[in-house]
Write an enzyme that holds these catalytic residues in place. Structure first.
Site, PDB file in Angstrom:
ATOM      1  N   HIS A 244      -5.148  -0.375  -2.092  1.00 12.76           N
ATOM      2  CA  HIS A 244      -4.111  -0.181  -1.063  1.00 12.76           C
ATOM      3  C   HIS A 244      -4.619  -0.707   0.262  1.00 12.76           C
ATOM      4  O   HIS A 244      -5.793  -0.507   0.588  1.00 12.76           O
ATOM      5  CB  HIS A 244      -3.745   1.308  -0.939  1.00 12.76           C
ATOM      6  CG  HIS A 244      -2.426   1.521  -0.282  1.00 12.76           C
ATOM      7  ND1 HIS A 244      -2.283   1.538   1.081  1.00 12.76           N
ATOM      8  CD2 HIS A 244      -1.183   1.702  -0.798  1.00 12.76           C
ATOM      9  CE1 HIS A 244      -1.004   1.721   1.380  1.00 12.76           C
ATOM     10  NE2 HIS A 244      -0.316   1.823   0.255  1.00 12.76           N
ATOM     11  N   GLU A 298       1.625   3.880  -7.053  1.00 15.05           N
ATOM     12  CA  GLU A 298       2.400   3.312  -8.149  1.00 15.05           C
ATOM     13  C   GLU A 298       1.859   3.713  -9.520  1.00 15.05           C
ATOM     14  O   GLU A 298       2.583   3.684 -10.503  1.00 15.05           O
ATOM     15  CB  GLU A 298       2.411   1.778  -8.046  1.00 15.05           C
ATOM     16  CG  GLU A 298       2.917   1.243  -6.734  1.00 15.05           C
ATOM     17  CD  GLU A 298       4.417   1.401  -6.560  1.00 15.05           C
ATOM     18  OE1 GLU A 298       4.984   2.381  -7.090  1.00 15.05           O
ATOM     19  OE2 GLU A 298       5.020   0.553  -5.913  1.00 15.05           O
TER      20      GLU A 298
HETATM   21  N1  ACO Z   1      -7.509  -5.115  -8.832  1.00 13.14           N
HETATM   22  C1  ACO Z   1      -8.614  -5.877  -8.710  1.00 13.14           C
HETATM   23  N2  ACO Z   1      -9.199  -6.177  -7.533  1.00 13.14           N
HETATM   24  C2  ACO Z   1      -8.626  -5.681  -6.440  1.00 13.14           C
HETATM   25  C3  ACO Z   1      -7.465  -4.876  -6.472  1.00 13.14           C
HETATM   26  C4  ACO Z   1      -6.919  -4.595  -7.739  1.00 13.14           C
HETATM   27  N3  ACO Z   1      -5.828  -3.849  -7.867  1.00 13.14           N
HETATM   28  N4  ACO Z   1      -7.113  -4.530  -5.221  1.00 13.14           N
HETATM   29  C5  ACO Z   1      -8.019  -5.111  -4.408  1.00 13.14           C
HETATM   30  N5  ACO Z   1      -8.920  -5.805  -5.152  1.00 13.14           N
HETATM   31  C6  ACO Z   1     -10.073  -6.552  -4.648  1.00 13.14           C
HETATM   32  C7  ACO Z   1      -9.658  -7.975  -4.307  1.00 13.14           C
HETATM   33  O1  ACO Z   1      -9.871  -8.850  -5.364  1.00 13.14           O
HETATM   34  C8  ACO Z   1     -10.516  -8.288  -3.123  1.00 13.14           C
HETATM   35  O2  ACO Z   1     -11.785  -8.718  -3.544  1.00 13.14           O
HETATM   36  P1  ACO Z   1     -12.332 -10.181  -3.127  1.00 13.14           P
HETATM   37  O3  ACO Z   1     -12.285 -10.174  -1.615  1.00 13.14           O
HETATM   38  O4  ACO Z   1     -13.683 -10.232  -3.710  1.00 13.14           O
HETATM   39  O5  ACO Z   1     -11.360 -11.155  -3.719  1.00 13.14           O
HETATM   40  C9  ACO Z   1     -10.736  -6.952  -2.441  1.00 13.14           C
HETATM   41  O6  ACO Z   1     -10.531  -5.956  -3.436  1.00 13.14           O
HETATM   42  C10 ACO Z   1      -9.764  -6.732  -1.294  1.00 13.14           C
HETATM   43  O7  ACO Z   1      -8.464  -6.990  -1.756  1.00 13.14           O
HETATM   44  P2  ACO Z   1      -7.306  -7.536  -0.834  1.00 13.14           P
HETATM   45  O8  ACO Z   1      -6.271  -8.185  -1.691  1.00 13.14           O
HETATM   46  O9  ACO Z   1      -7.874  -8.336   0.286  1.00 13.14           O
HETATM   47  O10 ACO Z   1      -6.766  -6.185  -0.226  1.00 13.14           O
HETATM   48  P3  ACO Z   1      -5.328  -5.965   0.360  1.00 13.14           P
HETATM   49  O11 ACO Z   1      -5.414  -4.829   1.273  1.00 13.14           O
HETATM   50  O12 ACO Z   1      -4.791  -7.241   0.886  1.00 13.14           O
HETATM   51  O13 ACO Z   1      -4.482  -5.628  -0.951  1.00 13.14           O
HETATM   52  C11 ACO Z   1      -3.057  -4.652  -2.499  1.00 13.14           C
HETATM   53  C12 ACO Z   1      -3.794  -4.477  -1.181  1.00 13.14           C
HETATM   54  C13 ACO Z   1      -2.130  -5.877  -2.419  1.00 13.14           C
HETATM   55  C14 ACO Z   1      -2.213  -3.430  -2.791  1.00 13.14           C
HETATM   56  C15 ACO Z   1      -4.078  -4.882  -3.645  1.00 13.14           C
HETATM   57  O14 ACO Z   1      -4.935  -3.769  -3.736  1.00 13.14           O
HETATM   58  C16 ACO Z   1      -3.433  -5.198  -4.968  1.00 13.14           C
HETATM   59  O15 ACO Z   1      -3.106  -6.365  -5.243  1.00 13.14           O
HETATM   60  N6  ACO Z   1      -3.202  -4.159  -5.825  1.00 13.14           N
HETATM   61  C17 ACO Z   1      -2.533  -4.353  -7.088  1.00 13.14           C
HETATM   62  C18 ACO Z   1      -1.020  -4.332  -6.901  1.00 13.14           C
HETATM   63  C19 ACO Z   1      -0.496  -2.941  -6.576  1.00 13.14           C
HETATM   64  O16 ACO Z   1      -0.913  -1.951  -7.132  1.00 13.14           O
HETATM   65  N7  ACO Z   1       0.484  -2.903  -5.663  1.00 13.14           N
HETATM   66  C20 ACO Z   1       1.088  -1.644  -5.196  1.00 13.14           C
HETATM   67  C21 ACO Z   1       0.578  -1.253  -3.831  1.00 13.14           C
HETATM   68  S1  ACO Z   1       1.179   0.365  -3.358  1.00 13.14           S
HETATM   69  C22 ACO Z   1       2.590   0.087  -2.494  1.00 13.14           C
HETATM   70  O17 ACO Z   1       2.744  -0.864  -1.773  1.00 13.14           O
HETATM   71  C23 ACO Z   1       3.719   1.035  -2.610  1.00 13.14           C
END
Ligand code: ACO
Length: 362
Positions: A244, A298
């Site tokens: 998140h 979620e």
């Molecule tokens: N699975 C695997 N790796 C992850 C995940 C995940 N779910 N979430 C974050 N990471 C990793 C990324 O790969 C990244 O690593 P890297 O820099 O080595 O590539 C690091 O953690 C940071 O991730 P970001 O994408 O920069 O973090 P951001 O804050 O932008 O992303 C997000 C947040 C989009 C929710 C992300 O965690 C994600 O894609 N989750 C999966 C989708 C999801 O569950 N969405 C629902 C969100 S809840 C809501 O909005 C109601």
């Protein structure tokens, strides 16, 4: 980045807290009605009685769709996914009679009619006749009634009502930001809600829970969870329902929905979900020790919505139905002290002065 001030919800990302207008969601979950939370978000105060009789009556009285909207919804291809149908339906609800600035009366129409549009399309897609709203039912029970045509079991209503309360608002998330940008141009509430739904749809925001269900199906049994998770991450895939932008601790809504799931979910599905959550958190901690990645809202939303009897294609639309409360609250707040939201970017393209090749002589 802080965009401005809001009185609506406090997202405490470091500690994993969520507060609506001073009320901790742990206080409200399973106890406050959805209409009560709508009252709190829109008026700033808890209602004197919960559910708030006047507001609940006003919402119930506005659920029926105007003829023009019925014609639009009934003209949609039945196979159109519910989220796309809802987006068109929200647009149709904005029929030019809702001028800027947004008002509580307009908000009542948005909250009251969004589930009616969705349920009408879903039933049509199944070849079933529409079910008229029932004024005697609360917003959540009526939603289930319009979807199924059956009196919903109290335990299901309670579970879904807790979900609605927990998803009603969440600070300056992507869909709310989209909504506030549209309102800031002095456009109307329904145009703003349509934009918000477009933002909510994406899997990085509200589009994740159906993918969580698919992930649980793919894992299949608890003992397979660690290997399955490792294989996903080896392929650089994201785990849906984890991570998140705001929360660097456990998502408080997820914890509360986990409690709901313990009550209503099939025990085998719950055991599977818990194994996947454990394996996901452990493996993400091992691979990304600095990111502090946990299950997000979620993850257990999917388990609860499944248990309530909703199919995965209705998960994100149901999130949108719940979130209309917050969208209205944010539109009222934006309009109350409005200034155009107009961000800038740093230009990094070619420097000015390029010449277009072969232009005809002036
Ligand atoms: N699975 C695997 N790796 C992850 C995940 C995940 N779910 N979430 C974050 N990471 C990793 C990324 O790969 C990244 O690593 P890297 O820099 O080595 O590539 C690091 O953690 C940071 O991730 P970001 O994408 O920069 O973090 P951001 O804050 O932008 O992303 C997000 C947040 C989009 C929710 C992300 O965690 C994600 O894609 N989750 C999966 C989708 C999801 O569950 N969405 C629902 C969100 S809840 C809501 O909005 C109601």
């Amino acid at each position: 980045m802080v965009l401005g001030e809001s009185h609506l919800s406090l997202v405490a990302g470091e500690t994993g807290g969520l507060v609506y207008r001073g009320y901790d969601i742990r206080e409200l979950a399973g106890r406050a009605s959805y209409e009560g939370v709508v009252h709190l978000l829109w008026h700033g105060e808890a209602p004197a009685t919960d559910p708030p009789a006047e507001l609940a009556r006003a919402i119930a009285a506005r659920r029926a769709l105007p003829d023009g909207v019925v014609r639009v919804v009934d003209a949609l291809a039945p196979e159109l996914p519910p989220l796309e149908a809802l987006r068109t339906g929200l647009s149709a609800l904005g029929d030019g009679t809702y001028p800027y600035p947004p008002t509580i009366e307009q908000g009542i129409d948005l909250v009251a009619r969004t589930p009616t549009v969705l349920a009408r399309h879903v039933r049509r897609a199944r070849g079933e006749p529409p079910v008229e709203p029932r004024p005697a039912l609360g917003q959540v029970a009526n939603f289930l009634w319009m979807l199924t045509g059956r009196a919903p079991e109290p335990e299901r209503v309670r579970a879904l009502e807790t979900y609605f309360v927990l998803l009603a608002d969440h600070g300056m998330n992507a869909s709310t930001f989209a909504l506030r940008i549209v309102i800031s141009t002095q456009s109307d509430l329904f145009s703003a809600a349509t934009a918000a739904l477009g933002a909510l749809k994406g899997p990085a925001h509200g589009g994740a829970p159906a993918r969580v269900s698919a992930m649980l199906d793919a894992v299949g049994s608890p003992e397979r969870a660690p290997d399955w998770i490792r294989a996903q991450l080896d392929q650089k895939a994201r785990l849906f329902g984890f991570g998140h932008r705001a929360y660097k601790a456990e998502d408080p809504r997820g914890l509360l929905l986990h409690d709901v799931a313990r009550r209503v979910a099939d025990p085998r599905r719950l055991e599977l979900a818990e194994a996947v959550e454990r394996a996901g958190v452990e493996e993400l901690r091992r691979r990304k020790p600095n990111e502090r990645l946990y299950a997000n809202v979620e993850f257990y939303s999917a388990v609860v919505l499944e248990a309530v009897g909703l199919p995965p294609e209705l998960f994100t639309p149901t999130f949108a139905v719940a979130r209309t409360a917050g969208w209205v609250a944010h539109s009222l707040e934006q309009a109350a002290s409005n200034r155009l939201i107009r961000p800038d970017v740093r230009y990094v393209g070619p420097p000015p002065g390029r010449r277009w090749p072969n232009l005809p002589a002036p």
